[in-house]
Design a protein around this motif. Structure first.
Motif, PDB file in Angstrom:
ATOM      1  N   MET A   1       8.240   3.211  -0.100  1.00 22.01           N
ATOM      2  CA  MET A   1       8.536   4.251  -0.941  1.00 22.01           C
ATOM      3  C   MET A   1       9.969   3.841  -1.937  1.00 22.01           C
ATOM      4  N   ASP A   2      10.775   3.261  -1.192  1.00 17.18           N
ATOM      5  CA  ASP A   2      11.921   2.836  -2.169  1.00 17.18           C
ATOM      6  C   ASP A   2      11.588   1.863  -3.105  1.00 17.18           C
ATOM      7  N   GLN A   3      10.670   1.118  -3.241  1.00 20.74           N
ATOM      8  CA  GLN A   3      10.275   0.147  -3.961  1.00 20.74           C
ATOM      9  C   GLN A   3       9.369   0.948  -5.147  1.00 20.74           C
ATOM     10  N   LEU A   4       8.787   1.730  -4.769  1.00 25.08           N
ATOM     11  CA  LEU A   4       7.974   2.677  -5.704  1.00 25.08           C
ATOM     12  C   LEU A   4       8.936   3.298  -6.716  1.00 25.08           C
ATOM     13  N   MET A   5      10.133   3.537  -6.349  1.00 30.99           N
ATOM     14  CA  MET A   5      10.941   4.361  -7.457  1.00 30.99           C
ATOM     15  C   MET A   5      11.444   3.372  -8.421  1.00 30.99           C
ATOM     16  N   THR A   6      11.626   1.912  -8.119  1.00 32.01           N
ATOM     17  CA  THR A   6      12.058   1.036  -9.042  1.00 32.01           C
ATOM     18  C   THR A   6      11.020   0.021  -9.657  1.00 32.01           C
ATOM     19  N   ALA A   7       9.767   0.138  -9.103  1.00 30.94           N
ATOM     20  CA  ALA A   7       8.856  -0.949  -9.586  1.00 30.94           C
ATOM     21  C   ALA A   7       8.244  -0.594 -10.998  1.00 30.94           C
ATOM     22  N   ASP A   8       7.668  -1.553 -11.462  1.00 34.32           N
ATOM     23  CA  ASP A   8       7.025  -1.476 -12.815  1.00 34.32           C
ATOM     24  C   ASP A   8       5.728  -0.940 -12.658  1.00 34.32           C
ATOM     25  N   GLU A   9       4.813  -0.743 -13.773  1.00 29.41           N
ATOM     26  CA  GLU A   9       3.735  -0.133 -13.601  1.00 29.41           C
ATOM     27  C   GLU A   9       2.621  -0.857 -12.737  1.00 29.41           C
ATOM     28  N   GLN A  10       2.311  -2.199 -13.071  1.00 26.67           N
ATOM     29  CA  GLN A  10       1.578  -3.008 -12.212  1.00 26.67           C
ATOM     30  C   GLN A  10       1.869  -2.942 -10.746  1.00 26.67           C
ATOM     31  N   ARG A  11       3.203  -3.152 -10.332  1.00 26.98           N
ATOM     32  CA  ARG A  11       3.729  -3.009  -9.084  1.00 26.98           C
ATOM     33  C   ARG A  11       3.429  -1.782  -8.374  1.00 26.98           C
ATOM     34  N   LYS A  12       3.888  -0.726  -9.185  1.00 23.44           N
ATOM     35  CA  LYS A  12       3.476   0.599  -8.717  1.00 23.44           C
ATOM     36  C   LYS A  12       2.068   0.779  -8.258  1.00 23.44           C
ATOM     37  N   ASP A  13       1.127   0.206  -8.970  1.00 27.85           N
ATOM     38  CA  ASP A  13      -0.298   0.325  -8.506  1.00 27.85           C
ATOM     39  C   ASP A  13      -0.595  -0.251  -7.266  1.00 27.85           C
ATOM     40  N   VAL A  14      -0.056  -1.476  -6.967  1.00 26.40           N
ATOM     41  CA  VAL A  14      -0.237  -2.060  -5.851  1.00 26.40           C
ATOM     42  C   VAL A  14       0.501  -1.379  -4.517  1.00 26.40           C
ATOM     43  N   ILE A  15       1.667  -0.788  -4.790  1.00 27.38           N
ATOM     44  CA  ILE A  15       2.309  -0.145  -3.859  1.00 27.38           C
ATOM     45  C   ILE A  15       1.562   1.021  -3.194  1.00 27.38           C
ATOM     46  N   ILE A  16       1.013   1.807  -4.511  1.00 30.34           N
ATOM     47  CA  ILE A  16       0.098   2.988  -4.264  1.00 30.34           C
ATOM     48  C   ILE A  16      -0.959   2.921  -3.351  1.00 30.34           C
ATOM     49  N   TYR A  17      -1.624   1.875  -3.781  1.00 33.15           N
ATOM     50  CA  TYR A  17      -2.801   1.291  -2.863  1.00 33.15           C
ATOM     51  C   TYR A  17      -2.396   1.088  -1.506  1.00 33.15           C
ATOM     52  N   SER A  18      -1.382   0.188  -1.416  1.00 28.60           N
ATOM     53  CA  SER A  18      -0.826  -0.294   0.066  1.00 28.60           C
ATOM     54  C   SER A  18      -0.644   1.092   1.017  1.00 28.60           C
ATOM     55  N   LEU A  19       0.301   2.182   0.336  1.00 28.76           N
ATOM     56  CA  LEU A  19       0.536   3.130   1.010  1.00 28.76           C
ATOM     57  C   LEU A  19      -0.863   4.207   1.265  1.00 28.76           C
ATOM     58  N   ALA A  20      -1.651   4.134   0.516  1.00 29.15           N
ATOM     59  CA  ALA A  20      -2.875   5.043   0.743  1.00 29.15           C
ATOM     60  C   ALA A  20      -3.660   4.339   1.883  1.00 29.15           C
ATOM     61  N   ILE A  21      -3.772   3.221   2.000  1.00 28.34           N
ATOM     62  CA  ILE A  21      -4.615   2.443   3.211  1.00 28.34           C
ATOM     63  C   ILE A  21      -3.698   2.720   4.276  1.00 28.34           C
ATOM     64  N   GLN A  22      -2.207   2.478   4.183  1.00 30.69           N
ATOM     65  CA  GLN A  22      -1.513   2.617   5.526  1.00 30.69           C
ATOM     66  C   GLN A  22      -1.296   4.061   6.035  1.00 30.69           C
ATOM     67  N   ILE A  23      -1.412   5.085   5.182  1.00 32.51           N
ATOM     68  CA  ILE A  23      -1.415   6.389   5.443  1.00 32.51           C
ATOM     69  C   ILE A  23      -2.811   7.028   6.045  1.00 32.51           C
TER      70      ILE A  23
END
Length: 328
Positions: A4-26
């Motif tokens: 979540m902390d990374q999501l606040m500062t990531a660029d658009e492409q990195r945000k995509d990967v983080i959201i995908y990762s969060l979705a699976i983990q949640i």
């Protein structure tokens, strides 16, 4: 929390990967004790969810068993009607394949022109007759929807009918859709062109005519921006679109000149039966393919070699792997 902390500062492409990762983990976390229920707020046809986000949600849900998704048009409904309940991956309740239809639907990119009304009706009749779910601006852009967002969604779609006419080539909205379509690659398999360029010749002279038109539009927009008081975001955005169109013109025209689109009238005859056959024959695009091979690393320790190939700009999520990533 770290993601979540990374999501606040990531660029658009990195945000995509983080959201995908969060979705699976949640989803995995909630699925440990049994059935998972996800309550989503939005339109029943899922048109309120961007296609890219829907693709990520679908992939995440496919990792989890016993998932029920509830879609509501209102907040805080504790006991929604049965009609709102959609099963795993939103793939359908009572054979109502909402997500599957939306992910695989055919988009139509065209220029409104009364001279081609009957041709457009033939295409729509053909799609309906063959039960092919399709999207077109007049029915899918709702009141107060973002038009640019819809144009980008056309660009990322797996199947697009491009109805290319002379007015299409001189429309900033249509040509911006073209740039979005070509940006996402695999045009040969994704795009189904219907072409009638008269009176523009389909050769080098035709390319020069279109280039000259857009170069003139660029000059006009530049002059307007310099002479206006203050900064006009609208003109700046339009100038940006024109620059993108000019950069994509050579690739687009090369595609138009070298692909055989056949006779315009024959293609649309009998409710566009030839066009429908091509659309149904085409296989859906895979975002990523996984190739696994066992390579002997010794008598007792075989090793699995995994290769993931990604097409286009969609993000992929690889979980719990170690090794080397080679980016070509």
């Amino acid at each position: 929390m770290a993601l979540m902390d990374q999501l606040m500062t990531a660029d658009e492409q990195r945000k995509d990967v983080i959201i995908y990762s969060l979705a699976i983990q949640i989803l995995k976390h909630f699925s440990v004790t049994g059935k998972t229920v996800i309550h989503m707020l939005g339109r029943m046809d899922l048109s309120s969810i961007e296609l890219e986000d829907l693709d990520k949600l679908d992939a995440a849900l496919n990792c989890i068993d016993d998932t029920i998704v509830i879609i509501c048009t209102q907040k805080n409904i504790e006991t929604p009607k049965v009609d709102y309940v959609i099963n795993k991956s939103l793939k359908g309740h009572n054979n109502n394949k909402i997500m599957e239809s939306r992910l695989k639907k055919v988009y139509i990119s065209y220029k409104h022109d009364k001279n081609y009304d009957e041709a457009m009706e033939a295409i729509k009749r053909g799609l309906k007759k063959n039960d092919i779910y399709y999207s077109i601006d007049m029915q899918d852009i709702k009141y107060r929807d973002d038009i640019v967002k819809y144009e980008k969604e056309i660009g990322s779609a797996d199947k697009v009918i491009m109805f290319i006419t002379a007015p299409y080539l001189k429309s900033i909205d249509c040509m911006f859709e073209m740039t979005e379509i070509f940006k996402n690659e695999d045009v040969k398999n994704r795009v189904f062109p219907v072409v009638d360029l008269q009176p523009i010749p389909r050769n080098r002279d035709g390319l020069k005519e279109i280039k000259d038109f857009w170069l003139k539009q660029k000059v006009n927009a530049s002059v307007q921006m310099q002479t206006e008081s203050g900064n006009s975001d609208y003109v700046i955005n339009e100038l940006s679109k024109i620059n993108t169109i000019i950069k994509a013109l050579d690739e687009f025209w090369d595609y138009l000149v070298h692909i055989n689109t056949g006779s315009f009238m024959n293609l649309l005859d009998n409710d566009a039966v030839l066009l429908m056959e091509e659309i149904q024959r085409a296989k859906p695009r895979k975002t990523a393919e996984l190739d696994e091979r066992i390579v002997s690393m010794g008598e007792t320790q075989p090793t699995v070699i995994r290769r993931t190939t990604q097409n286009g700009e969609k993000s992929i999520y690889v979980e719990n792997n170690t090794g080397t990533i080679n980016i070509n």
